[in-house]
Write a protein that holds these residues in place. Structure first.
Motif, PDB file in Angstrom:
ATOM      1  N   ASP A  22       0.820  -1.212   0.000  1.00 10.81           N
ATOM      2  CA  ASP A  22       0.000   0.000   0.000  1.00 10.81           C
ATOM      3  C   ASP A  22       0.858   1.268   0.000  1.00 10.81           C
ATOM      4  O   ASP A  22       0.491   2.279  -0.600  1.00 10.81           O
ATOM      5  CB  ASP A  22      -0.923   0.015   1.218  1.00 10.81           C
ATOM      6  N   GLU A  23       1.973   1.225   0.694  1.00 12.89           N
ATOM      7  CA  GLU A  23       2.862   2.388   0.730  1.00 12.89           C
ATOM      8  C   GLU A  23       3.385   2.710  -0.664  1.00 12.89           C
ATOM      9  O   GLU A  23       3.500   3.880  -1.043  1.00 12.89           O
ATOM     10  CB  GLU A  23       4.022   2.126   1.692  1.00 12.89           C
ATOM     11  N   ILE A  74      -1.803   6.457   3.138  1.00 13.52           N
ATOM     12  CA  ILE A  74      -2.384   5.239   2.572  1.00 13.52           C
ATOM     13  C   ILE A  74      -3.904   5.327   2.512  1.00 13.52           C
ATOM     14  O   ILE A  74      -4.535   4.870   1.557  1.00 13.52           O
ATOM     15  CB  ILE A  74      -1.934   4.006   3.381  1.00 13.52           C
TER      16      ILE A  74
END
Length: 240
Positions: A72-73, A91
């Motif tokens: 996600d980062e 995020i």
């Protein structure tokens, strides 16, 4: 109450009731109309206790990360680069949905499959995981891929290539276009082509990276050679 219920349910508590009350209860069972000396209170009305309404805050279900390669980062970082923001998106604030178009291990690693699944869709991100080093290389094409008989070059200043942060790399590297000519290459005989820097070389998981391409501002790797990859993914970037 019946005599049986009193014998079973009340008699065990006769010591608590006291001898006078117990005698009156026994007498009332034998002669219902007779007057008794114990004070008999009327039955209390049954009061309905309102049920407290409990409201739970609805939390939207979080989408499952569609990638086998990045987290996600990384998606937040790529979104930040697309929008040219000075600070990275959180995020939870990513403004895009990344729609998986192709995964090599699922769909295949050929040029034909790439064009069949990814052509004519604007705004795509290409990501590869390099065999042996676990490096994550990729590129963003704001335009479309097409299957021309000969390679056709497109002009854009919004394309970029990148090397993403991993356990062995503390920070990601972004390399933007500095010369917009001949940036995105399209041909039925090639997979995705980002200038001369980074492109799909053939159909057996072989890619190429060149650090001397003057069209991009930064080097992603210290050397240039053929790269064998473990995985290959393409996403279309859609406004969420």
């Amino acid at each position: 109450m019946s005599g049986k219920d009193i014998a079973i349910k009340v008699k065990p508590y006769r010591q608590i009731l006291g001898s006078n009350l117990w005698d009156d209860i026994t007498l009332k069972i034998m002669a219902p109309d007779i007057q008794v000396s114990s004070t008999i209170l009327p039955a209390l009305p049954v009061r309905e206790v309102p049920v407290r309404e409990v409201r739970f805050r609805e939390v939207p279900a979080r989408e499952v990360n569609p990638s086998f390669i990045i987290n996600d980062e990384h998606f937040a970082e790529i979104s930040t680069w697309i929008d040219r923001r000075p600070s990275k998106y959180k995020i939870t604030k990513i403004p895009y949905k990344f729609n998986l178009l192709l995964r090599g291990s699922r769909d295949g690693f050929t040029r034909e499959i790439f064009h069949r699944l990814c052509d004519n869709l604007p705004g795509t991100v290409v990501i590869v995981k390099v065999n042996g080093t676990n490096e994550i290389l990729g590129g963003y094409n704001p335009l479309v891929w097409t299957s021309n008989n000969s390679i056709k070059w497109s002009i854009t200043t919004n394309s970029f290539i990148f090397l993403l942060k991993t356990q062995n790399l503390p920070n990601s590297i972004l390399s933007r276009i500095i010369q917009p000519n001949n940036v995105i290459g399209c041909s039925r005989y090639h997979g995705p082509v980002f200038g001369g820097s980074f492109y799909m070389k053939n159909d057996n998981k072989l890619w190429y990276y060149c650090h001397d391409d003057i069209r991009y501002e930064k080097r992603l790797r210290s050397d240039a050679y053929n790269l064998l990859i473990d995985e290959f993914e393409v996403f279309q970037v859609l406004k969420d």
